[in-house]
Enzyme design. Structure first.
Site, short mmCIF file in Angstrom:
data_model
loop_
_atom_site.label_atom_id
_atom_site.label_comp_id
_atom_site.label_asym_id
_atom_site.label_seq_id
_atom_site.Cartn_x
_atom_site.Cartn_y
_atom_site.Cartn_z
N ASP A 149 48.80 -7.38 -31.35
CA ASP A 149 47.94 -7.95 -30.31
C ASP A 149 46.87 -6.98 -29.84
O ASP A 149 46.34 -7.12 -28.75
CB ASP A 149 48.80 -8.39 -29.12
CG ASP A 149 49.64 -7.24 -28.56
OD1 ASP A 149 49.51 -6.10 -29.07
OD2 ASP A 149 50.40 -7.48 -27.61
N CYS B 150 49.19 -2.48 -29.70
CA CYS B 150 50.43 -1.97 -30.31
C CYS B 150 50.70 -0.52 -29.93
O CYS B 150 51.85 -0.14 -29.72
CB CYS B 150 50.40 -2.16 -31.82
SG CYS B 150 49.00 -1.36 -32.65
N HIS C 87 47.90 0.15 -37.26
CA HIS C 87 48.98 -0.40 -36.43
C HIS C 87 49.97 0.71 -36.08
O HIS C 87 50.21 1.62 -36.89
CB HIS C 87 49.69 -1.51 -37.20
CG HIS C 87 50.68 -2.27 -36.38
ND1 HIS C 87 50.31 -3.19 -35.42
CD2 HIS C 87 52.04 -2.25 -36.37
CE1 HIS C 87 51.40 -3.71 -34.87
NE2 HIS C 87 52.45 -3.15 -35.42
N HIS D 226 33.71 -16.49 -42.66
CA HIS D 226 34.99 -16.65 -43.35
C HIS D 226 36.00 -15.62 -42.84
O HIS D 226 35.67 -14.45 -42.69
CB HIS D 226 34.81 -16.49 -44.87
CG HIS D 226 33.96 -17.55 -45.48
ND1 HIS D 226 33.54 -17.51 -46.81
CD2 HIS D 226 33.44 -18.70 -44.96
CE1 HIS D 226 32.80 -18.58 -47.06
NE2 HIS D 226 32.73 -19.31 -45.97
#
Length: 343
Positions: free
Chosen positions: A126, A129, A245, A333
């Protein structure tokens, strides 16, 4: 007049007229570096040229003929959008990695020195982290030298962001625009937004505030980045860093334990008698072992500098974060897959 400069793309020299102005210098640097817009820093401590207010000033009047200039791309709205797009897409890879089974497999390694196991506690993807991972390791501790409203000891990402911001603003001589690479007020405003990532600055501040050594083990290289090392802190916590992360390392005494309330998340930096190896050192070695397992068995990292990706919507193939962000901005995209190296 000959001027030297350095930039992210390398160094160079410029030949300008002796009466050249700041406006002419900026135009020449944009041409030479290929950047759409640039920020030019000079002197010590480094300060930025003001392309608006100083546009007509001559370089000689500012003494720039004796300076070696530092050139960086301007953080324009477009570049901010590119970075945010790349971050969001790259973060999706962390989610994809987790859904491949890492989160559900309770990845762990033995810690025979304590008859226990180290387990990977996967944090939510989110954009907070780092704060969630650290917050879970700080439960029950109180921050030092913090102003404003104190958290209760249960540290949410929002609470830790506030502590970081208060700390930065309370030390303007230390956290300058040069250190933060933007105005401190702007940096702090951004850091309080829940979709802005934390990094080395935030880990250093949290280590200082809570007097805890924070170690982040890089999954790809096994390297350990230490914050607060050698400062006499008694406790250490350990994070896992996959390039985009952060997760947390915890010690458990029942294999397969899912309840985090019983996790051990801090270990001694030194032994009580100074003669034996502290548990914190054993934990670091086993954490590196766990990261090798994550890398070799689960490919639990993303190298945003050289990954190869394919757009599932149009078939485009590109390499690296910059190309990915550009494609996403130009086309809208977002359905992207990483092409894994099978060699």
């Amino acid at each position: 007049m000959k001027l030297r400069y350095r930039s992210p793309s390398g160094g160079g020299t410029l030949e300008l007229d002796d009466a050249a102005t700041v406006s002419q210098l900026l135009a020449a640097l944009r041409t030479s570096t290929g950047f759409t817009d640039v920020i030019v820093k000079y002197g010590w401590p480094p300060r930025a040229l003001n392309g608006t207010d100083q546009a007509s000033a001559t370089l000689q009047s500012l003494g720039l003929q004796r300076e070696s200039l530092t050139v960086v791309p301007d953080e324009s709205a477009a570049s901010v959008a590119e970075t945010r797009a790349a971050e969001n897409i790259a973060d999706a890879y962390a989610r994809e990695a987790a859904t491949k089974g890492v989160k559900d497999q309770n990845i762990s390694v033995p810690l025979p020195e304590n008859n226990s196991r180290l387990v990977l506690r996967v944090m939510p993807d989110d954009n907070s982290c780092l704060f969630t991972a650290v917050g879970g390791a700080l439960r029950g501790l109180e921050p030092h030298h913090a102003s404003g409203t104190q958290p209760s000891g249960d540290y949410t990402p929002a609470a830790l962001r506030r502590l970081v911001v208060e700390h930065i603003l309370s030390q303007p001589d230390k956290f300058t625009e040069v250190v933060l690479e933007m105005a401190p007020e702007r940096y702090c405003a951004r850091m309080q937004q829940p979709d802005v990532w934390g990094g080395a600055i935030e880990l250093g501040i949290l280590s200082e505030l809570f007097r805890v050594e924070i170690c982040a083990v890089d999954v790809k290289t096994g390297s350990v980045f230490r914050y607060g090392e050698g400062l006499g802190y008694e406790l250490r916590c350990v994070l896992v860093y996959s390039n985009i992360h952060y997760d947390r390392i915890a010690e458990i005494f029942v294999e397969g334990q899912e309840e985090m309330d019983f996790d051990v998340t801090r270990w001694p930096v030194s032994s009580a008698d100074g003669s034996s190896t502290p548990m914190g050192d054993y934990v670091l070695v086993r954490a590196q072992e766990l990261c090798r397992k994550l890398k070799d068995e689960h490919h639990y990292y993303t190298d945003t500098s050289d990954f190869v990706v394919m757009c599932n919507q149009c078939g485009w193939v590109g390499q690296g974060q910059k190309a990915l962000a550009k494609h996403s901005l130009e086309t809208g995209h977002t359905e992207i897959s990483e092409i894994e190296d099978t060699t």
